[in-house]
Every structure is written in C-alpha cells, then in structure tokens.
Design a protein around this motif. Structure first.
Motif, PDB file in Angstrom:
ATOM      1  N   ALA A   5      81.665  30.765  20.119  1.00  0.00           N
ATOM      2  CA  ALA A   5      81.890  29.961  21.319  1.00  0.00           C
ATOM      3  C   ALA A   5      83.164  30.405  22.029  1.00  0.00           C
ATOM      4  N   TYR A   6      84.199  30.728  21.256  1.00  0.00           N
ATOM      5  CA  TYR A   6      85.457  31.178  21.833  1.00  0.00           C
ATOM      6  C   TYR A   6      85.266  32.514  22.554  1.00  0.00           C
ATOM      7  N   GLN A   7      84.514  33.423  21.943  1.00  0.00           N
ATOM      8  CA  GLN A   7      84.251  34.719  22.577  1.00  0.00           C
ATOM      9  C   GLN A   7      83.453  34.542  23.862  1.00  0.00           C
ATOM     10  N   ALA A   8      82.499  33.634  23.845  1.00  0.00           N
ATOM     11  CA  ALA A   8      81.721  33.358  25.060  1.00  0.00           C
ATOM     12  C   ALA A   8      82.628  32.798  26.156  1.00  0.00           C
ATOM     13  N   TYR A   9      83.554  31.915  25.764  1.00  0.00           N
ATOM     14  CA  TYR A   9      84.522  31.350  26.716  1.00  0.00           C
ATOM     15  C   TYR A   9      85.390  32.456  27.301  1.00  0.00           C
ATOM     16  N   GLN A  10      85.886  33.355  26.453  1.00  0.00           N
ATOM     17  CA  GLN A  10      86.731  34.446  26.930  1.00  0.00           C
ATOM     18  C   GLN A  10      85.963  35.353  27.891  1.00  0.00           C
ATOM     19  N   ASN A  11      84.740  35.705  27.529  1.00  0.00           N
ATOM     20  CA  ASN A  11      83.925  36.547  28.405  1.00  0.00           C
ATOM     21  C   ASN A  11      83.708  35.883  29.748  1.00  0.00           C
ATOM     22  N   ASN A  12      83.410  34.597  29.743  1.00  0.00           N
ATOM     23  CA  ASN A  12      83.195  33.862  30.973  1.00  0.00           C
ATOM     24  C   ASN A  12      84.472  33.818  31.806  1.00  0.00           C
ATOM     25  N   SER A  13      85.623  33.657  31.156  1.00  0.00           N
ATOM     26  CA  SER A  13      86.907  33.632  31.858  1.00  0.00           C
ATOM     27  C   SER A  13      87.148  34.936  32.601  1.00  0.00           C
ATOM     28  N   VAL A  14      86.859  36.049  31.950  1.00  0.00           N
ATOM     29  CA  VAL A  14      87.062  37.360  32.566  1.00  0.00           C
ATOM     30  C   VAL A  14      86.062  37.579  33.699  1.00  0.00           C
ATOM     31  N   GLU A  15      84.816  37.211  33.462  1.00  0.00           N
ATOM     32  CA  GLU A  15      83.774  37.456  34.461  1.00  0.00           C
ATOM     33  C   GLU A  15      83.931  36.610  35.713  1.00  0.00           C
ATOM     34  N   THR A  16      84.579  35.459  35.603  1.00  0.00           N
ATOM     35  CA  THR A  16      84.719  34.576  36.760  1.00  0.00           C
ATOM     36  C   THR A  16      86.123  34.619  37.382  1.00  0.00           C
ATOM     37  N   ALA A  17      86.996  35.429  36.834  1.00  0.00           N
ATOM     38  CA  ALA A  17      88.376  35.493  37.327  1.00  0.00           C
ATOM     39  C   ALA A  17      88.457  36.300  38.615  1.00  0.00           C
ATOM     40  N   SER A  18      89.383  35.910  39.461  1.00  0.00           N
ATOM     41  CA  SER A  18      89.671  36.669  40.678  1.00  0.00           C
ATOM     42  C   SER A  18      90.428  37.937  40.292  1.00  0.00           C
ATOM     43  N   PRO A  19      90.504  38.912  41.194  1.00  0.00           N
ATOM     44  CA  PRO A  19      91.292  40.114  40.882  1.00  0.00           C
ATOM     45  C   PRO A  19      92.746  39.778  40.511  1.00  0.00           C
ATOM     46  N   GLY A  20      93.332  38.806  41.188  1.00  0.00           N
ATOM     47  CA  GLY A  20      94.698  38.400  40.866  1.00  0.00           C
ATOM     48  C   GLY A  20      94.807  37.815  39.473  1.00  0.00           C
ATOM     49  N   GLU A  21      93.822  37.013  39.092  1.00  0.00           N
ATOM     50  CA  GLU A  21      93.818  36.419  37.751  1.00  0.00           C
ATOM     51  C   GLU A  21      93.593  37.488  36.686  1.00  0.00           C
ATOM     52  N   LEU A  22      92.775  38.492  36.994  1.00  0.00           N
ATOM     53  CA  LEU A  22      92.561  39.586  36.047  1.00  0.00           C
ATOM     54  C   LEU A  22      93.852  40.360  35.810  1.00  0.00           C
ATOM     55  N   THR A  23      94.605  40.586  36.877  1.00  0.00           N
ATOM     56  CA  THR A  23      95.891  41.275  36.739  1.00  0.00           C
ATOM     57  C   THR A  23      96.832  40.448  35.878  1.00  0.00           C
ATOM     58  N   LEU A  24      96.831  39.141  36.086  1.00  0.00           N
ATOM     59  CA  LEU A  24      97.655  38.257  35.272  1.00  0.00           C
ATOM     60  C   LEU A  24      97.244  38.347  33.797  1.00  0.00           C
ATOM     61  N   MET A  25      95.948  38.426  33.541  1.00  0.00           N
ATOM     62  CA  MET A  25      95.463  38.575  32.165  1.00  0.00           C
ATOM     63  C   MET A  25      95.959  39.888  31.556  1.00  0.00           C
ATOM     64  N   LEU A  26      96.000  40.945  32.365  1.00  0.00           N
ATOM     65  CA  LEU A  26      96.497  42.229  31.865  1.00  0.00           C
ATOM     66  C   LEU A  26      97.975  42.125  31.488  1.00  0.00           C
ATOM     67  N   TYR A  27      98.768  41.504  32.352  1.00  0.00           N
ATOM     68  CA  TYR A  27     100.183  41.317  32.027  1.00  0.00           C
ATOM     69  C   TYR A  27     100.337  40.526  30.729  1.00  0.00           C
ATOM     70  N   ASN A  28      99.593  39.429  30.610  1.00  0.00           N
ATOM     71  CA  ASN A  28      99.675  38.606  29.397  1.00  0.00           C
ATOM     72  C   ASN A  28      99.243  39.390  28.167  1.00  0.00           C
ATOM     73  N   GLY A  29      98.209  40.202  28.320  1.00  0.00           N
ATOM     74  CA  GLY A  29      97.746  41.026  27.205  1.00  0.00           C
ATOM     75  C   GLY A  29      98.803  42.022  26.764  1.00  0.00           C
ATOM     76  N   SER A  30      99.452  42.658  27.735  1.00  0.00           N
ATOM     77  CA  SER A  30     100.490  43.639  27.373  1.00  0.00           C
ATOM     78  C   SER A  30     101.626  42.957  26.617  1.00  0.00           C
ATOM     79  N   LEU A  31     102.002  41.767  27.058  1.00  0.00           N
ATOM     80  CA  LEU A  31     103.079  41.030  26.385  1.00  0.00           C
ATOM     81  C   LEU A  31     102.664  40.617  24.973  1.00  0.00           C
ATOM     82  N   LYS A  32     101.416  40.199  24.821  1.00  0.00           N
ATOM     83  CA  LYS A  32     100.919  39.820  23.500  1.00  0.00           C
ATOM     84  C   LYS A  32     100.978  41.018  22.544  1.00  0.00           C
TER      85      LYS A  32
END
Length: 132
Positions: A5-32
């Motif tokens: 369920a968590y993986q499905a949530y993550q996939n949905n988050s990425v698929e529905t994110a705006s380009p700006g939100e995707l960039t934010l996810m990349l920044y957060n990923g790099s920090l993680k």
C-alpha cells in the motif's frame, strides 16, 4: 500501512505531482541519501557510504541535465550543482563527513528555496487554499 500500500501511495504521489513538486522530491531524495551516506561514514560502512553518495550524485546530475539553458538562472545554478557533485565525489573518496556536510547544506538551501517557489506557485494558482 502495508509495504504494498505504501509503494502504491508513493507511485501515485510521483505520478500526480507537478514538475515543481517532482523537483522538490528530487531535492528531498538527495538529502535523504546524503544523511544515509553520513551514517555510513560514522559507522565505517563503506558500502552504505558509497551507495548513497552515488545515489545523491545521480540526483544532482539529473537536476543538471533537466535545466533549461534558455533561462538565465541556469547559468547561475549549474556551477553550484557541478560543485555539489564534485564535493560528493570528494566526500566519497576521502571518507570525509565534513565535505559531505558542505554538499548537504548547499542542497538544503536549494530545497528550501524551491519549496518556497512551489508554495508561492500554489498560492497564485489556487489562492490561500494552496498552502497544504
């Protein structure tokens, strides 16, 4: 929540994110990944350090290749991304947490600035209700 369920949530988050939100996810990923790499340095776990620094580098490289050269900001940001990428390489080669921390701070500044851009864009698009 189950792993599936968590993986499905993550996939949905990425698929529905705006380009700006995707960039934010990349920044957060790099920090993680940088945090995990620092843990690898502290625990003298070479594999953890190396794997996560390489993941952070791939994100920085992705940010670099997706920049639009037509915008003047690209000329200002690109050298900083390049610097972060080189510092990540140095941190990995030298097993140096202080170098990694320097890269982390720069990427944190980028992330925080971008987060504010996304917030302001939402407010312009949706009014005060876009603060979520």
């Amino acid at each position: 929540m189950s792993t599936q369920a968590y993986q499905a949530y993550q996939n949905n988050s990425v698929e529905t994110a705006s380009p700006g939100e995707l960039t934010l996810m990349l920044y957060n990923g790099s920090l993680k990944f940088m945090k995990l790499a620092k843990k690898g340095i502290e625990e003298e776990n070479i594999e953890l350090r190396n794997t996560n620094i390489q993941k952070a580098q791939k994100i920085v490289q992705e940010l670099m290749v997706t920049m639009n050269p037509d915008y003047s900001i690209t000329q200002e940001v690109m050298p900083l991304y390049d610097y972060v990428n080189r510092r990540l390489m140095d941190a990995n080669l030298k097993n140096d947490a202080s170098i990694l921390e320097e890269a982390f701070e720069i990427m944190t500044d980028f992330r925080d600035t971008w987060k504010e851009v996304v917030k302001q864009t939402r407010q312009q698009q949706f009014g005060a209700g876009g603060n979520a």
